[in-house]
Design an enzyme around this catalytic site. Structure first.
Site, PDB file in Angstrom:
ATOM      1  N   CYS A  19      27.187  59.098  62.320  1.00  0.00           N
ATOM      2  CA  CYS A  19      26.312  59.420  63.452  1.00  0.00           C
ATOM      3  C   CYS A  19      25.667  60.792  63.265  1.00  0.00           C
ATOM      4  O   CYS A  19      26.360  61.789  63.041  1.00  0.00           O
ATOM      5  CB  CYS A  19      27.095  59.389  64.756  1.00  0.00           C
ATOM      6  SG  CYS A  19      26.055  59.745  66.200  1.00  0.00           S
ATOM      7  N   LYS A  46      31.919  53.878  58.114  1.00  0.00           N
ATOM      8  CA  LYS A  46      30.458  53.886  58.024  1.00  0.00           C
ATOM      9  C   LYS A  46      30.013  55.329  57.843  1.00  0.00           C
ATOM     10  O   LYS A  46      30.407  56.206  58.611  1.00  0.00           O
ATOM     11  CB  LYS A  46      29.828  53.286  59.285  1.00  0.00           C
ATOM     12  CG  LYS A  46      28.313  53.132  59.211  1.00  0.00           C
ATOM     13  CD  LYS A  46      27.804  52.340  60.425  1.00  0.00           C
ATOM     14  CE  LYS A  46      26.323  52.009  60.271  1.00  0.00           C
ATOM     15  NZ  LYS A  46      25.446  53.165  60.480  1.00  0.00           N
ATOM     16  N   ASN A  77      22.882  49.692  54.718  1.00  0.00           N
ATOM     17  CA  ASN A  77      22.370  49.798  56.082  1.00  0.00           C
ATOM     18  C   ASN A  77      21.146  50.713  56.100  1.00  0.00           C
ATOM     19  O   ASN A  77      21.038  51.628  55.299  1.00  0.00           O
ATOM     20  CB  ASN A  77      23.491  50.343  56.985  1.00  0.00           C
ATOM     21  CG  ASN A  77      23.035  50.661  58.393  1.00  0.00           C
ATOM     22  OD1 ASN A  77      23.213  51.774  58.872  1.00  0.00           O
ATOM     23  ND2 ASN A  77      22.467  49.693  59.078  1.00  0.00           N
ATOM     24  N   ARG A 123      18.894  48.713  64.348  1.00  0.00           N
ATOM     25  CA  ARG A 123      17.805  48.749  65.322  1.00  0.00           C
ATOM     26  C   ARG A 123      16.903  47.523  65.269  1.00  0.00           C
ATOM     27  O   ARG A 123      16.257  47.182  66.260  1.00  0.00           O
ATOM     28  CB  ARG A 123      16.989  50.032  65.122  1.00  0.00           C
ATOM     29  CG  ARG A 123      17.747  51.302  65.499  1.00  0.00           C
ATOM     30  CD  ARG A 123      17.020  52.560  65.042  1.00  0.00           C
ATOM     31  NE  ARG A 123      16.956  52.655  63.584  1.00  0.00           N
ATOM     32  CZ  ARG A 123      16.085  53.400  62.927  1.00  0.00           C
ATOM     33  NH1 ARG A 123      15.177  54.095  63.594  1.00  0.00           N
ATOM     34  NH2 ARG A 123      16.107  53.448  61.603  1.00  0.00           N
TER      35      ARG A 123
END
Length: 325
Positions: free
Chosen positions: A102, A141, A202, A227
């Site tokens: 993030c 991730k 990704n 998204r």
């Protein structure tokens, strides 16, 4: 096919964890269309440990399907993340995903998310503590690195693998890029070559062609759609079908989309209650209608409505008018 521990995925296309998007109802919808795996939105480990109402709601899962029971945790304290992982395991989670990707300022400001890529020793402690705390598989991730000078995802993936982590997903941007520029799928190949565990690509995977290109350039075992799934809960399964057969399966008809939007809207209201659910539903309704005739006027009207019945009536009216055009 991809295996995470003993859990075999039905396809190699995964729904990404997305804050305020991949709640239980959206995950259930995407999974029903045919995603290989769906991941919860990010949950702060410390909030989880103190059982905050919001964190308990975010970690809700579908208990009868392991590929619908993956919970993503964020944080920077190994013992707290480990405790939160154990709590989720006890509540039925089948996979724990660790958030090292993030880029949001409020997350990295607390030294979590992609900030963890700047401290490989701390990262190793988090991996080891979490793997040791639970019996279920741990995945992670991450991004390519913090910036162009520190693209250390291959090294961090090796540390994760040696600690017992069983899958790595890489977003093809650095933290400092946020979402600017293009995802670097070629770079992800260096991560794939560094480890033996499954690697997932990704970033910018929004259609059939990009999905195919991302797999070819990265050499990854699978792809994660983020998204691109806004307002298209069917996209993950469409891409999975395309990669398997080469056939571009069409999106649902407008009549079918009306049913999907209505079902999702009702599910949101049932889950959150009307006062909370109506505002949450607005963004999804906006994404569903994007690109359809007169959608801007429709979204503007819905955004001013607070009566659930009025919103539902407006949804039916809008999609019926689109079908007549």
């Amino acid at each position: 096919m991809i295996k995470i521990g003993d859990i075999e995925l039905s396809s190699n296309v995964i729904l990404a964890p997305m804050s305020d998007i991949t709640d239980l109802e959206f995950r259930k919808l995407v999974k029903r269309f045919g995603a290989g795996l769906v991941v919860s939105e990010m949950i702060a480990s410390r909030a989880m440990v103190v059982k905050s109402r919001q964190s308990m709601q975010k970690c809700a899962i579908v208990h009868d399907d392991p590929t619908s029971a993956c919970v993503q945790l964020a944080g920077c304290e190994p013992n707290v993340i480990a405790e939160a992982a154990k709590m989720n395991e006890d509540m039925g989670a089948k996979i724990i995903d660790l958030n090292f990707g993030c880029p949001a300022k409020k997350v990295v400001g607390g030294y979590a998310g992609s900030a963890l890529m700047r401290d490989e020793q701390l990262a190793a402690k988090i991996f080891e503590a979490t793997v040791k705390a639970v019996k279920i598989p741990i995945t992670v991730k991450m991004r390519m690195g913090w910036d162009d000078n520190t693209k250390n995802a291959p090294d961090l993936a090796k540390i994760a693998e040696s600690s017992g982590v069983q899958m790595v997903t890489v977003h093809g941007r650095t933290r400092c890029q946020f979402y600017s520029g293009n995802a670097d799928w070629d770079f992800i190949r260096s991560v794939k070559e560094a480890v033996k565990i499954p690697v997932i690509a990704n970033g910018d995977i929004t259609n059939f062609a990009k999905a195919k290109e991302a797999l070819q350039k990265s050499g990854a075992d699978g792809i994660m759609v983020g998204r691109g799934a806004y307002g298209k809960p069917w996209l993950v399964s469409q891409i999975a079908h395309y990669l398997k057969t080469g056939e571009e399966k069409p999106a649902p008809s407008i009549a079918e989309q009306l049913d999907i939007v209505t079902e999702h809207y009702n599910a949101i209201l049932d889950y959150y209650g009307e006062s909370v659910g109506v505002p949450i539903a607005r963004k999804h309704i906006g994404w569903y209608s994007s690109g359809l005739p007169s959608s801007a006027e429709f979204r503007g009207a819905v955004n001013l409505m607070n009566d659930p019945a009025e919103v539902k009536e407006k949804i039916a009216e809008f999609y019926t008018s689109v079908m007549k055009e």
